[in-house]
Scaffold this motif. Sequence first.
Motif, mmCIF file in Angstrom:
data_model
loop_
_atom_site.group_PDB
_atom_site.id
_atom_site.type_symbol
_atom_site.label_atom_id
_atom_site.label_comp_id
_atom_site.label_asym_id
_atom_site.label_seq_id
_atom_site.Cartn_x
_atom_site.Cartn_y
_atom_site.Cartn_z
ATOM 1 N N THR A 42 65.610 5.320 -5.974
ATOM 2 C CA THR A 42 66.878 5.284 -6.711
ATOM 3 C C THR A 42 66.705 5.872 -8.107
ATOM 4 O OG1 THR A 42 67.601 3.307 -5.514
ATOM 5 C CG2 THR A 42 68.704 3.781 -7.596
ATOM 6 N N ASP A 43 65.626 5.502 -8.769
ATOM 7 C CA ASP A 43 65.362 6.013 -10.112
ATOM 8 C C ASP A 43 65.206 7.534 -10.102
ATOM 9 O OD1 ASP A 43 64.772 5.058 -12.922
ATOM 10 O OD2 ASP A 43 62.970 6.257 -12.560
ATOM 11 N N TYR A 44 64.521 8.040 -9.081
ATOM 12 C CA TYR A 44 64.345 9.495 -8.960
ATOM 13 C C TYR A 44 65.692 10.190 -8.774
ATOM 14 C CZ TYR A 44 62.987 14.019 -7.058
ATOM 15 O OH TYR A 44 62.856 15.368 -6.836
ATOM 16 N N PHE A 45 66.519 9.639 -7.889
ATOM 17 C CA PHE A 45 67.837 10.234 -7.651
ATOM 18 C C PHE A 45 68.690 10.218 -8.922
ATOM 19 C CE2 PHE A 45 67.962 9.248 -2.799
ATOM 20 C CZ PHE A 45 67.078 10.297 -2.587
ATOM 21 N N GLU A 46 68.660 9.092 -9.630
ATOM 22 C CA GLU A 46 69.472 8.967 -10.840
ATOM 23 C C GLU A 46 69.029 9.969 -11.908
ATOM 24 O OE1 GLU A 46 72.079 6.971 -11.718
ATOM 25 O OE2 GLU A 46 72.260 6.183 -9.678
ATOM 26 N N LYS A 47 67.730 10.063 -12.126
ATOM 27 C CA LYS A 47 67.223 10.931 -13.190
ATOM 28 C C LYS A 47 67.368 12.412 -12.855
ATOM 29 C CE LYS A 47 63.972 7.644 -15.217
ATOM 30 N NZ LYS A 47 62.543 7.295 -15.460
ATOM 31 N N ASN A 48 67.401 12.725 -11.560
ATOM 32 C CA ASN A 48 67.515 14.129 -11.155
ATOM 33 C C ASN A 48 68.917 14.479 -10.660
ATOM 34 O OD1 ASN A 48 64.582 15.401 -11.166
ATOM 35 N ND2 ASN A 48 64.381 13.286 -10.457
ATOM 36 N N HIS A 49 69.855 13.566 -10.899
ATOM 37 C CA HIS A 49 71.270 13.796 -10.589
ATOM 38 C C HIS A 49 71.485 14.162 -9.117
ATOM 39 C CE1 HIS A 49 71.740 13.684 -14.917
ATOM 40 N NE2 HIS A 49 70.846 14.653 -15.033
ATOM 41 N N VAL A 50 70.787 13.429 -8.260
ATOM 42 C CA VAL A 50 70.945 13.615 -6.815
ATOM 43 C C VAL A 50 72.019 12.653 -6.324
ATOM 44 C CG1 VAL A 50 69.816 13.496 -4.566
ATOM 45 C CG2 VAL A 50 68.529 14.289 -6.569
ATOM 46 N N ILE A 69 61.250 -3.322 -2.037
ATOM 47 C CA ILE A 69 61.924 -3.310 -3.335
ATOM 48 C C ILE A 69 61.367 -2.189 -4.209
ATOM 49 C CG2 ILE A 69 62.292 -4.620 -5.459
ATOM 50 C CD1 ILE A 69 62.098 -7.172 -3.730
ATOM 51 N N GLY A 70 60.038 -2.053 -4.211
ATOM 52 C CA GLY A 70 59.412 -1.012 -5.021
ATOM 53 C C GLY A 70 59.857 0.380 -4.621
ATOM 54 N N LEU A 71 59.908 0.626 -3.313
ATOM 55 C CA LEU A 71 60.324 1.943 -2.833
ATOM 56 C C LEU A 71 61.796 2.202 -3.146
ATOM 57 C CD1 LEU A 71 59.441 4.486 -1.374
ATOM 58 C CD2 LEU A 71 59.935 3.360 0.812
ATOM 59 N N LEU A 126 70.735 4.950 1.579
ATOM 60 C CA LEU A 126 69.377 4.907 1.031
ATOM 61 C C LEU A 126 68.653 3.654 1.499
ATOM 62 C CD1 LEU A 126 67.091 5.814 -0.801
ATOM 63 C CD2 LEU A 126 68.300 4.755 -2.730
ATOM 64 N N PHE A 127 69.335 2.510 1.424
ATOM 65 C CA PHE A 127 68.704 1.263 1.865
ATOM 66 C C PHE A 127 68.307 1.335 3.335
ATOM 67 C CE2 PHE A 127 69.318 -2.650 4.263
ATOM 68 C CZ PHE A 127 68.277 -3.401 3.751
#
Length: 253
Positions: free
Chosen positions: A67-75, A60-62, A82-83
């Motif tokens: 996901t947060d990294y992708f969202e914030k960096n518009h990936v 869950i942590g990973l 991803l899962f």
Amino acid sequence: FLQIQFGSVYRGLTPLSDEEVLRLYKNRIMPIAYVEGNMRDGRTNSAMIQLADLFSVPEIGLLCNVTDYFEKNHVDYHPEILFRDVRASLIDAHLVMHKIVPENVEHYLEPNKNLRLFLERLRNANKKLFVVTNSPYKFVNKGMDFLIGSDWKTFFDVIIVQARKPRFFTDKSRPIRIYDERSGSHIWDRVTKLEKGVIYFEGTVKQLQELTEWRGHQVLYFGDHPYSDLADVTLEHGWRTGAIIPELTHEIR
């Protein structure tokens, strides 16, 4: 059980508004087929994955952080891909864990002086004890040796490793095999009885019950995963079950 709890839905590390949740799922009540799917050959085809035990915490942590990294960096990314990649990486990490932990077992396990006493009391009360674990023998042996002692196998009437739960509880035909401790391999012989001190490999709960004649309410089985460990043996075989939920220690205070 099937109701979405508003305020608990996140995309990565960002909470979603109630409106966004309803836009995505159309309803606050999830169809049971969407959550649980249908079982085929011991596997479910559900559209959702249930992460419900301590082993799921790193996953869950990973998932959240990537996901947060992708969202914030518009990936651009596909959530299911991803899962699957995260799940595959954790499966690979298990192999590394099985190597690292036995080398420094005292760094990962906490000794419990009452554990051996508890097992002795059960044995003295003529209770039959068994272990069914998904872990490989060398990994289990190192941990049990640390927690109980080098004679840990004498406490258990049946020991099954690499059981492949939950398929251990659902598969109809997967023969129990004997694990040879000296060679680290599996013996081809047909298993017609389960002997104390012998390590067994894979198999099914059907074979376990047939060879031991342990049935239904006679069995009390402890597990830490409500679905992989506890649900099937209760619903399909009538075993009594006990859930190991460390979080309750905090919750009930």
